[in-house]
Design an enzyme around this catalytic site. Structure first.
Site, PDB file in Angstrom:
ATOM      1  N   GLU A 139      13.177  35.873  -4.299  1.00 37.49           N
ATOM      2  CA  GLU A 139      13.280  34.799  -4.097  1.00 37.49           C
ATOM      3  C   GLU A 139      11.777  34.392  -3.194  1.00 37.49           C
ATOM      4  OE1 GLU A 139      16.639  32.276  -3.354  1.00 37.49           O
ATOM      5  OE2 GLU A 139      15.534  30.815  -1.990  1.00 37.49           O
ATOM      6  N   ASP A 150      24.638  37.652  -6.544  1.00 33.64           N
ATOM      7  CA  ASP A 150      24.044  36.278  -6.071  1.00 33.64           C
ATOM      8  C   ASP A 150      23.822  36.705  -4.546  1.00 33.64           C
ATOM      9  OD1 ASP A 150      23.341  33.846  -6.238  1.00 33.64           O
ATOM     10  OD2 ASP A 150      25.209  33.062  -5.801  1.00 33.64           O
ATOM     11  N   HIS A 151      22.470  36.420  -4.161  1.00 31.69           N
ATOM     12  CA  HIS A 151      22.025  36.416  -2.899  1.00 31.69           C
ATOM     13  C   HIS A 151      22.296  37.849  -2.208  1.00 31.69           C
ATOM     14  CE1 HIS A 151      20.880  32.237  -2.568  1.00 31.69           C
ATOM     15  NE2 HIS A 151      21.865  31.947  -3.378  1.00 31.69           N
ATOM     16  N   SER A 188      28.714  36.528  -5.520  1.00 33.23           N
ATOM     17  CA  SER A 188      28.359  36.121  -4.201  1.00 33.23           C
ATOM     18  C   SER A 188      28.854  37.367  -3.233  1.00 33.23           C
ATOM     19  CB  SER A 188      28.433  34.888  -3.487  1.00 33.23           C
ATOM     20  OG  SER A 188      29.836  34.521  -3.254  1.00 33.23           O
ATOM     21  N   HIS A 215      18.300  27.902  -7.996  1.00 32.22           N
ATOM     22  CA  HIS A 215      19.450  27.758  -7.335  1.00 32.22           C
ATOM     23  C   HIS A 215      19.794  26.504  -6.832  1.00 32.22           C
ATOM     24  CE1 HIS A 215      20.164  32.055  -6.138  1.00 32.22           C
ATOM     25  NE2 HIS A 215      18.886  32.243  -6.738  1.00 32.22           N
ATOM     26  N   GLY A 216      20.926  26.220  -6.317  1.00 28.03           N
ATOM     27  CA  GLY A 216      21.436  24.874  -5.729  1.00 28.03           C
ATOM     28  C   GLY A 216      21.214  23.590  -6.632  1.00 28.03           C
ATOM     29  N   ILE A 265      24.929  27.354 -10.800  1.00 25.05           N
ATOM     30  CA  ILE A 265      25.880  26.025 -10.682  1.00 25.05           C
ATOM     31  C   ILE A 265      27.021  26.816  -9.989  1.00 25.05           C
ATOM     32  CG2 ILE A 265      27.003  24.344 -11.688  1.00 25.05           C
ATOM     33  CD1 ILE A 265      24.768  24.311 -13.713  1.00 25.05           C
ATOM     34  N   ASP A 266      27.534  26.450  -8.934  1.00 23.86           N
ATOM     35  CA  ASP A 266      28.819  26.767  -8.189  1.00 23.86           C
ATOM     36  C   ASP A 266      29.439  25.628  -7.845  1.00 23.86           C
ATOM     37  OD1 ASP A 266      30.821  28.080  -7.058  1.00 23.86           O
ATOM     38  OD2 ASP A 266      29.578  29.180  -5.512  1.00 23.86           O
ATOM     39  N   SER A 267      28.812  24.895  -7.074  1.00 26.43           N
ATOM     40  CA  SER A 267      29.599  23.732  -6.533  1.00 26.43           C
ATOM     41  C   SER A 267      30.266  22.936  -7.461  1.00 26.43           C
ATOM     42  CB  SER A 267      28.741  22.775  -5.432  1.00 26.43           C
ATOM     43  OG  SER A 267      28.165  23.588  -4.519  1.00 26.43           O
TER      44      SER A 267
HETATM   45  P1  13P Z   1      25.191  24.862  -5.832  1.00 27.87           P
HETATM   46  O1  13P Z   1      25.928  25.010  -4.709  1.00 27.87           O
HETATM   47  O2  13P Z   1      24.139  23.753  -6.053  1.00 27.87           O
HETATM   48  O3  13P Z   1      26.152  25.021  -7.070  1.00 27.87           O
HETATM   49  O4  13P Z   1      24.230  26.145  -6.172  1.00 27.87           O
HETATM   50  C1  13P Z   1      24.864  27.486  -6.463  1.00 27.87           C
HETATM   51  C2  13P Z   1      24.058  28.420  -6.403  1.00 27.87           C
HETATM   52  O5  13P Z   1      22.796  28.555  -6.077  1.00 27.87           O
HETATM   53  C3  13P Z   1      24.465  29.998  -6.251  1.00 27.87           C
HETATM   54  O6  13P Z   1      23.388  30.877  -5.984  1.00 27.87           O
HETATM   55  O1  G3H Z   2      24.834  30.290  -3.160  1.00 32.61           O
HETATM   56  C1  G3H Z   2      25.769  30.395  -2.908  1.00 32.61           C
HETATM   57  C2  G3H Z   2      26.948  30.234  -3.924  1.00 32.61           C
HETATM   58  O2  G3H Z   2      27.351  28.959  -4.100  1.00 32.61           O
HETATM   59  C3  G3H Z   2      28.181  30.849  -3.487  1.00 32.61           C
HETATM   60  O3  G3H Z   2      28.977  30.351  -2.437  1.00 32.61           O
HETATM   61  O4  G3H Z   2      28.885  32.358  -0.524  1.00 32.61           O
HETATM   62  O5  G3H Z   2      30.688  30.453  -0.833  1.00 32.61           O
HETATM   63  O6  G3H Z   2      30.705  32.416  -2.442  1.00 32.61           O
HETATM   64  P1  G3H Z   2      29.915  31.434  -1.329  1.00 32.61           P
HETATM   65 ZN    ZN Z   3      21.893  30.243  -4.533  1.00 38.53          ZN
END
Ligand code: 13P
Ligand code: G3H
Ligand code: ZN
Length: 331
Positions: free
Chosen positions: A145, A93-94, A56, A232-233, A276-278
């Site tokens: 997106e 990412d993003h 990211s 995402h998310g 998946i990040d969180s």
């Molecule tokens: P989460 O916060 O649900 O893990 O989503 C991560 C994500 O979409 C990163 O682009």
């Molecule tokens: O989409 C967001 C991801 O979870 C990345 O999060 O911008 O805090 O690194 P971050």
């Molecule tokens: Zn995302």
């Protein structure tokens, strides 16, 4: 200027084709440091699964884009050393500008996301098209997106919906030339995806969030058959990890995620990539908090980052095997 092919990385084209045919999805796990990278690669190799290493803007600021790229290059060699040459993608990412996407492409990323979802439709089309035209010269794949993911402050309701409009997808894909499309069907970023009042309680008193909008996903699939879709998310916010964090001094309140069964279902459709990040953040934090609380004399970072890495790896193995369904797809 370095092309990702020289680094042993791959773009997402072949991965998504196989995922679509095999009715599974590829995991995109975010990484910011060595322990996360190790956990991702160990899990993917042990599960015989392709994987996307996701960076990211925040990760770039935290760890430095160049270091992350070298880490991804190292990840390719690390996987081989662990015994399996799995397909690995390095993905932005993003991405929020053409310049950022170009910079990543120029230094070896094999895939980028240009997130123009907050822009008016025609501006999103123009920006995405510009990134695609640049990226495709180097065989780098691009994710666009349409639709905005709700934040916890937003109402996930009909009046305030930011769901992807199926009527737009065909035109968007045709005009931009993107390789995959992130859509909004009820997922959101972070560990607080729903307010408790948006949820119902099941017989065990557990909060159940509103289901993902599979009807919108089906409508999108009808309009762009066989086209790779991204979610995402998609963290599920494991309640056992939340409980450990809170037991050992954390303060997570109303942390609610997407039920894994729904992601399993989505992975069988045209959804080819799930972000998946969180959940990884929760797994690491739970492990570190537990060690700090139960072994207060410990001060060697390896003694808490090591167990955090192991916990992360177990979480990822579970995701690849039971949620994404991509385990055992690499020979
Ligand atoms: P989460 O916060 O649900 O893990 O989503 C991560 C994500 O979409 C990163 O682009
Ligand atoms: O989409 C967001 C991801 O979870 C990345 O999060 O911008 O805090 O690194 P971050
Ligand atoms: Zn995302």
């Amino acid at each position: 200027m370095v092309n990702y092919k020289e680094l042993g990385l791959v773009n997402t084209r072949e991965m998504f084709k196989k995922a679509m045919a095999g009715k599974y999805a590829i995991a995109a796990f975010n990484f910011n440091n060595m322990e996360q990278m190790q956990a991702i690669i160990q899990a993917a190799v042990e599960c015989k699964s392709p994987v996307i290493l996701q960076v990211s803007s925040g990760a770039r600021k935290y760890a430095n884009q160049t270091l992350l790229r070298y880490m991804a290059q190292g990840a390719v060699e690390y996987a081989k050393e662990l015994g399996l040459n799995i397909p690995i993608t390095l993905h932005l990412d993003h991405g929020d500008s053409f310049e950022l996407c170009k910079s990543c492409i120029d230094m070896g990323f094999s895939s980028v996301m240009i997130d123009g979802s907050h822009l008016p439709y025609e501006e999103n089309v123009a920006l995405t098209k510009k990134v695609v035209e640049y990226a495709h010269q180097f065989d780098v794949t691009v994710e666009g997106e349409l639709g905005v993911l709700a934040g916890v402050e937003d109402e996930v309701s009909a009046e305030h919906h930011t769901y992807t409009e199926p009527e737009q997808v065909e035109d968007f894909v045709k005009k931009t030339g993107v390789d995959s499309l992130a859509i909004s069907i009820g997922t959101s970023h972070g560990a607080n995806k729903f307010k408790p009042e948006q949820c119902t309680r099941n017989a065990d008193g557990i909060l159940v969030p509103p289901p993902l909008r599979f009807d919108i996903l089906k409508e999108i699939e009808k309009r762009i058959p066989g086209f790779p879709i991204v979610l995402h998310g998609s963290s599920s916010v494991p309640q056992d990890k939340v409980a450990i964090i809170n037991k050992y001094g954390g303060a997570l309140k109303d942390a609610i995620g997407i039920p894994e069964e729904q992601l399993r279902e989505a992975a069988k459709s045209a959804v080819c990539k799930i972000n998946i990040d969180s959940d990884g953040r929760l797994a690491m934090t739970a492990a570190v908090r537990e060690i700090f609380a139960t072994k207060p004399a410990e001060f060697d970072p390896r003694k808490y980052l090591g167990p955090a890495r192991d916990s992360l790896k177990e979480l990822y193995k579970h995701k690849l095997t039971n949620v994404l369904g991509s385990a055992n797809t690499v020979e």
